[in-house]
Design an enzyme around this catalytic site. Structure first.
Site, PDB file in Angstrom:
ATOM      1  N   LYS A  22       0.869  -1.208   0.000  1.00 45.35           N
ATOM      2  CA  LYS A  22       0.000   0.000   0.000  1.00 45.35           C
ATOM      3  C   LYS A  22       0.896   1.245   0.000  1.00 45.35           C
ATOM      4  CE  LYS A  22      -1.585   1.455   4.163  1.00 45.35           C
ATOM      5  NZ  LYS A  22      -1.262   2.843   4.522  1.00 45.35           N
ATOM      6  N   ASN A  23       1.931   1.247   0.826  1.00 46.16           N
ATOM      7  CA  ASN A  23       2.745   2.454   1.008  1.00 46.16           C
ATOM      8  C   ASN A  23       3.757   2.685  -0.104  1.00 46.16           C
ATOM      9  OD1 ASN A  23       1.227   2.922   3.226  1.00 46.16           O
ATOM     10  ND2 ASN A  23       2.827   2.428   4.715  1.00 46.16           N
ATOM     11  N   ARG A  94      -4.504  10.669   4.544  1.00 46.15           N
ATOM     12  CA  ARG A  94      -3.483  11.708   4.599  1.00 46.15           C
ATOM     13  C   ARG A  94      -2.525  11.657   3.407  1.00 46.15           C
ATOM     14  NH1 ARG A  94       0.002  11.737   6.938  1.00 46.15           N
ATOM     15  NH2 ARG A  94       0.271  13.927   7.448  1.00 46.15           N
ATOM     16  N   CYS A 118      -4.530  12.372  12.744  1.00 44.07           N
ATOM     17  CA  CYS A 118      -5.258  11.106  12.766  1.00 44.07           C
ATOM     18  C   CYS A 118      -5.026  10.497  14.152  1.00 44.07           C
ATOM     19  CB  CYS A 118      -4.760  10.172  11.670  1.00 44.07           C
ATOM     20  SG  CYS A 118      -3.117   9.572  12.020  1.00 44.07           S
ATOM     21  N   ARG A 123       0.500  14.658  12.761  1.00 48.20           N
ATOM     22  CA  ARG A 123       0.910  14.440  11.365  1.00 48.20           C
ATOM     23  C   ARG A 123       1.128  15.774  10.603  1.00 48.20           C
ATOM     24  NH1 ARG A 123      -0.666   9.085  10.256  1.00 48.20           N
ATOM     25  NH2 ARG A 123       0.909   9.086   8.640  1.00 48.20           N
ATOM     26  N   SER A 165      11.508  11.987   6.908  1.00 46.25           N
ATOM     27  CA  SER A 165      10.057  11.846   6.708  1.00 46.25           C
ATOM     28  C   SER A 165       9.834  11.084   5.405  1.00 46.25           C
ATOM     29  CB  SER A 165       9.410  13.229   6.595  1.00 46.25           C
ATOM     30  OG  SER A 165       8.189  13.146   5.866  1.00 46.25           O
ATOM     31  N   VAL A 166       9.086   9.992   5.492  1.00 48.85           N
ATOM     32  CA  VAL A 166       8.784   9.197   4.296  1.00 48.85           C
ATOM     33  C   VAL A 166       8.023  10.053   3.289  1.00 48.85           C
ATOM     34  CG1 VAL A 166       7.421   7.231   3.454  1.00 48.85           C
ATOM     35  CG2 VAL A 166       8.817   6.992   5.514  1.00 48.85           C
ATOM     36  N   ASP A 307       5.318   0.740  12.028  1.00 46.58           N
ATOM     37  CA  ASP A 307       4.088   0.079  11.570  1.00 46.58           C
ATOM     38  C   ASP A 307       3.977  -1.364  12.033  1.00 46.58           C
ATOM     39  OD1 ASP A 307       3.839   1.738   8.320  1.00 46.58           O
ATOM     40  OD2 ASP A 307       3.474   2.388  10.372  1.00 46.58           O
ATOM     41  N   ILE A 329       8.654   7.361  16.535  1.00 51.17           N
ATOM     42  CA  ILE A 329       8.207   8.031  15.308  1.00 51.17           C
ATOM     43  C   ILE A 329       6.942   8.855  15.520  1.00 51.17           C
ATOM     44  CG2 ILE A 329       7.586   7.675  12.871  1.00 51.17           C
ATOM     45  CD1 ILE A 329      10.441   6.770  13.469  1.00 51.17           C
ATOM     46  N   ARG A 399      -8.426  -0.618   5.272  1.00 51.53           N
ATOM     47  CA  ARG A 399      -7.630   0.422   4.604  1.00 51.53           C
ATOM     48  C   ARG A 399      -6.301  -0.144   4.111  1.00 51.53           C
ATOM     49  NH1 ARG A 399      -7.106   6.082   7.531  1.00 51.53           N
ATOM     50  NH2 ARG A 399      -5.714   6.175   5.764  1.00 51.53           N
TER      51      ARG A 399
HETATM   52  C1  EPZ Z   1       4.469   6.999   6.189  1.00 51.56           C
HETATM   53  O1  EPZ Z   1       3.713   8.033   6.804  1.00 51.56           O
HETATM   54  C2  EPZ Z   1       3.545   5.790   6.159  1.00 51.56           C
HETATM   55  N1  EPZ Z   1       2.359   6.103   5.355  1.00 51.56           N
HETATM   56  C3  EPZ Z   1       3.128   5.422   7.577  1.00 51.56           C
HETATM   57  O2  EPZ Z   1       2.340   4.239   7.503  1.00 51.56           O
HETATM   58  C4  EPZ Z   1       4.387   5.105   8.391  1.00 51.56           C
HETATM   59  O3  EPZ Z   1       4.018   4.827   9.714  1.00 51.56           O
HETATM   60  C5  EPZ Z   1       5.331   6.325   8.353  1.00 51.56           C
HETATM   61  O4  EPZ Z   1       5.627   6.673   6.981  1.00 51.56           O
HETATM   62  C6  EPZ Z   1       6.637   6.069   9.076  1.00 51.56           C
HETATM   63  O5  EPZ Z   1       7.292   4.995   8.479  1.00 51.56           O
HETATM   64  C7  EPZ Z   1       2.463   6.000   4.007  1.00 51.56           C
HETATM   65  O6  EPZ Z   1       3.510   5.697   3.457  1.00 51.56           O
HETATM   66  C8  EPZ Z   1       1.209   6.290   3.237  1.00 51.56           C
HETATM   67  P1  EPZ Z   1       6.645  10.374   8.125  1.00 51.56           P
HETATM   68  P2  EPZ Z   1       4.289   9.556   6.782  1.00 51.56           P
HETATM   69  O7  EPZ Z   1       6.492  11.622   7.332  1.00 51.56           O
HETATM   70  O8  EPZ Z   1       4.977   9.809   5.498  1.00 51.56           O
HETATM   71  C9  EPZ Z   1       6.850  13.739  11.428  1.00 51.56           C
HETATM   72  C10 EPZ Z   1       0.477   2.906   7.830  1.00 51.56           C
HETATM   73  O9  EPZ Z   1       0.101   2.344   8.864  1.00 51.56           O
HETATM   74  N2  EPZ Z   1       6.667  14.667  10.309  1.00 51.56           N
HETATM   75  O10 EPZ Z   1       7.822   9.504   7.890  1.00 51.56           O
HETATM   76  O11 EPZ Z   1       3.195  10.475   7.176  1.00 51.56           O
HETATM   77  C11 EPZ Z   1       5.607  12.892  11.661  1.00 51.56           C
HETATM   78  O12 EPZ Z   1       4.699  13.572  12.502  1.00 51.56           O
HETATM   79  C12 EPZ Z   1       0.964   4.340   7.884  1.00 51.56           C
HETATM   80  O13 EPZ Z   1       0.533   2.365   6.693  1.00 51.56           O
HETATM   81  C13 EPZ Z   1       6.843  16.038  10.538  1.00 51.56           C
HETATM   82  O14 EPZ Z   1       7.136  16.454  11.655  1.00 51.56           O
HETATM   83  O15 EPZ Z   1       5.335   9.477   7.953  1.00 51.56           O
HETATM   84  C14 EPZ Z   1       6.171  11.662  12.317  1.00 51.56           C
HETATM   85  O16 EPZ Z   1       6.365  11.927  13.683  1.00 51.56           O
HETATM   86  C15 EPZ Z   1       0.755   4.948   9.262  1.00 51.56           C
HETATM   87  N3  EPZ Z   1       6.677  16.893   9.501  1.00 51.56           N
HETATM   88  C16 EPZ Z   1       7.538  11.504  11.654  1.00 51.56           C
HETATM   89  O17 EPZ Z   1       7.848  12.774  11.066  1.00 51.56           O
HETATM   90  C17 EPZ Z   1       6.372  16.463   8.242  1.00 51.56           C
HETATM   91  O18 EPZ Z   1       6.262  17.300   7.326  1.00 51.56           O
HETATM   92  C18 EPZ Z   1       7.581  10.462  10.558  1.00 51.56           C
HETATM   93  O19 EPZ Z   1       6.536  10.747   9.665  1.00 51.56           O
HETATM   94  C19 EPZ Z   1       6.198  15.084   8.027  1.00 51.56           C
HETATM   95  C20 EPZ Z   1       6.348  14.210   9.072  1.00 51.56           C
END
Ligand code: EPZ
Length: 418
Positions: A22-23, A94, A118, A123, A165-166, A307, A329, A399
Site C-alpha cells: 500500500k505504502n 493523509r 489522525c 501528522r 520523513s517518508v 508500523d 516516530i 484500509r
Molecule cells: C508513512 O507516513 C507511512 N504512510 C506510515 O504508515 C508510516 O508509519 C510512516 O511513513 C513512518 O514509516 C504511508 O507511506 C502512506 P513520516 P508519513 O512523514 O509519510 C513527522 C500505515 O500504517 N513529520 O515519515 O506520514 C511525523 O509527525 C501508515 O501504513 C513532521 O514532523 O510518515 C512523524 O512523527 C501509518 N513533519 C515523523 O515525522 C512532516 O512534514 C515520521 O513521519 C512530516 C512528518
C-alpha cells in the site's frame, strides 16, 4: 458497521501470499500524474488505494482498475486537469498530500487540503512544504488548504531534511523529477517503498543516485511512452503474519516476499525464540514453546518499523519477563494498549515507552479498532486469546490489509466478518 469475530487458540498452518505494498502504491499513483500512460501491477486492492484513485479521477486522470489481475491503468491526456485535492478526499487518507509535488511540478500550481491529524498523531506537513519551497514554490496556507504555485516552474536545489520523513521525501522526489537542474536531498527516508518510487521515476527518465540517506535526482522532460511497473511486496503485511506465526503458528510459510528487506524483523523474532527458516522468496515460521523478552525502539528504515510496533507488542505479552518498546516516530501510537489490557495484557506506558510483562493469558473480549496497525494487533491477540474476540470498526483494517480473513482462514484460523 462490520465486525470481526475470532475464536482463539486455533494453530495456524499453511501458506500466505503477500500482497503489493500500500505504502509503495500510494506515492507511485501520485507520481503517475507526471506520466501520460501508466500500468501498475501487483496492486493491493485496499481502501486507501481506491481513495487515491478517486482523488486522481477528480484531478482528471483516467483510471481503469482490474481487480482480477490486480492492475491499475492510468491515462493523463492533460485535458481538464483540476489541480485541486479537496478536503473531502484528503481527510480520509493523509497520503492525498502526495499529489502536491506532482501537480506543482507539472502544472505549476496546486491547491491541496491540509491532511489534518489522525489517531496516531498530529501528522504535520512542514517538511513537505520546506522541500517544495526550496525548489522554488510559493506556498501559503488559507482556509485549511495549501496553495502552492511556481509560475516559472521548479528549480533543482540542495535540501537537507531536519528529520527523516517518508512522505516529505516522496513529495520532494516527485517534485524534483519535473524541476530544472539537479536536486540533492539529504537526511532522506530510504524505506523500500521509497526505493520502489525511485525505480518508477527512473522509468520516467529521471537520473537518480542514492548514497546512504543522500539522494540526487536530475529531472527530465516527461516521457511519453507507457510506463509499466510492478509494485513491491508489502513488508508490513508480511511482518504482521510473521508475528502471527511466532504467536500460534504450527508452520506458516509467507510467500511472494524478499526476506532480506525484513532482516531486522526476522532477527528480533529469532532472538525471541521463533523458529524461522527462509530462502530467496519465502519465510517459514513456527511458534516456539518459550518466547524470550526483547527491547525494541522504532526507527526509520532499516530500523524496526513503527508500523509493526503494535503487532510485536502482542508477541511480547507472551514472552517471559519484561519486554520494552520505545515508539520514536509517532506521538500517540499506543491506542491498542487499552484494548489489549482489556484482554488481560499487563502493559505500562511511560514517556512513549511501553513495558510489557509476560507471559500473560489473554481472554477474548469485545474491542475497538482505532487505526490500521492497532486494529491488526487486536486480530493477533484474538488468535491466541481464550474464547471469542469481537473487533469493532474494522474499516480501519480494510484500509491496508487485503483479504485478511481469507488469508488467515486458509491457515485454519477461526475468523469471520459479520
Ligand atoms: C508513512 O507516513 C507511512 N504512510 C506510515 O504508515 C508510516 O508509519 C510512516 O511513513 C513512518 O514509516 C504511508 O507511506 C502512506 P513520516 P508519513 O512523514 O509519510 C513527522 C500505515 O500504517 N513529520 O515519515 O506520514 C511525523 O509527525 C501508515 O501504513 C513532521 O514532523 O510518515 C512523524 O512523527 C501509518 N513533519 C515523523 O515525522 C512532516 O512534514 C515520521 O513521519 C512530516 C512528518
Amino acid at each position: 458497521m462490520q465486525k470481526l469475530l475470532i475464536k482463539g487458540k486455533k494453530y495456524l498452518n499453511g501458506s500466505i501470499s503477500i500482497s503489493g505494498s500500500k505504502n509503495a502504491t500510494l506515492p507511485i499513483l501520485a507520481a503517475s500524474i507526471l506520466a501520460n500512460n501508466t500500468k501498475l501491477r501487483n496492486v493491493p486492492l485496499v481502501k486507501d488505494i481506491f481513495t487515491m484513485t478517486n482523488l486522481l479521477k477528480f484531478i482528471g486522470i483516467k483510471i481503469k482498475v482490474c481487480t482480477k489481475k490486480k492492475t491499475i491503468e492510468l491515462v493523463n491526456n492533460n485535458r481538464n486537469i483540476n489541480t485541486l485535492a479537496p478536503y473531502k478526499l484528503v481527510k480520509t487518507m493523509r497520503a492525498g498530500i502526495l499529489v502536491l509535488g506532482p501537480l506543482l511540478t507539472k502544472y505549476k500550481k496546486a491547491k491541496v487540503s491540509l491532511p489534518g491529524g489522525c489517531a496516531i498523531g498530529t501528522r504535520p506537513v512542514d517538511l513537505h512544504l520546506l522541500a517544495l519551497k526550496k525548489l522554488g514554490a510559493k506556498i501559503k496556507i488559507k482556509d485549511g488548504y495549501i496553495i502552492a504555485e511556481a509560475k516559472t516552474g521548479l528549480f533543482g536545489a540542495n535540501i537537507k531534511f531536519p528529520s527523516t520523513s517518508v512522505g516529505a521525501t516522496e513529495n520532494a522526489l516527485i517534485a524534483a523529477h519535473g524541476a530544472k537542474g539537479k536536486t540533492i536531498l539529504s537526511n532522506c527516508a530510504i524505506e523500500p517503498e521509497i526505493l520502489d518510487l525511485i525505480s518508477f521515476l527512473k522509468k520516467l527518465g529521471s537520473k537518480i543516485k542514492i548514497s546512504g540517506r543522500k539522494i540526487s535526482i536530475e529531472g527530465k522532460e516527461i516521457s511519453t511512452n507507457k510506463i509499466n511497473h510492478k509494485v513491491i511486496f508489502d513488508r508490513i503485511e508480511a511482518g504482521t503474519y510473521l508475528v502471527a506465526g511466532a504467536l500460534i503458528g504450527k508452520k506458516i510459510t509467507i510467500k511472494k516476499i524478499v526476506p532480506k528487506i525484513l532482516k531486522y524483523e526476522i532477527s528480533i523474532l529469532k532472538k525471541m525464540g521463533a523458529k524461522i527458516t527462509y530462502a530467496n522468496n519465502f519465510i517459514s515460521i513456527k511458534k516456539s514453546k518459550y518466547l524470550k523478552k526483547a527491547s525494541v525502539s522504532t526507527k526509520p528504515y532499516p530500523g524496526f518499523p513503527t508500523d509493526l510496533q503494535a503487532q510485536l507488542m502482542v508477541l511480547m505479552t507472551q514472552a517471559q519477563g519484561l519486554s520494552i518498546i520505545k515508539e520514536n516516530i509517532f506521538e500517540n501510537r499506543f491506542m491498542h494498549v487499552p484494548e489489549l489490557r482489556r484482554m488481560g495484557a499487563k502493559i505500562k506506558i511511560k514517556n512513549k515507552t511501553a513495558y510489557i510483562y509476560g507471559p500473560t493469558k489473554l481472554t477474548g473480549a469485545e474491542v475497538m479498532a482505532t487505526d490500521l496497525r492497532a486494529s491488526v494487533s487486536l486480530v493477533l491477540a484474538g488468535l491466541i486469546a481464550d474464547n471469542r474476540t469481537i473487533i469493532n470498526r474494522i474499516y480501519h483494517l480494510d484500509r491496508g490489509y487485503e483479504y485478511l480473513e481469507k488469508k488467515l482462514k486458509n491457515c485454519k484460523a477461526a475468523v469471520k466478518r459479520v
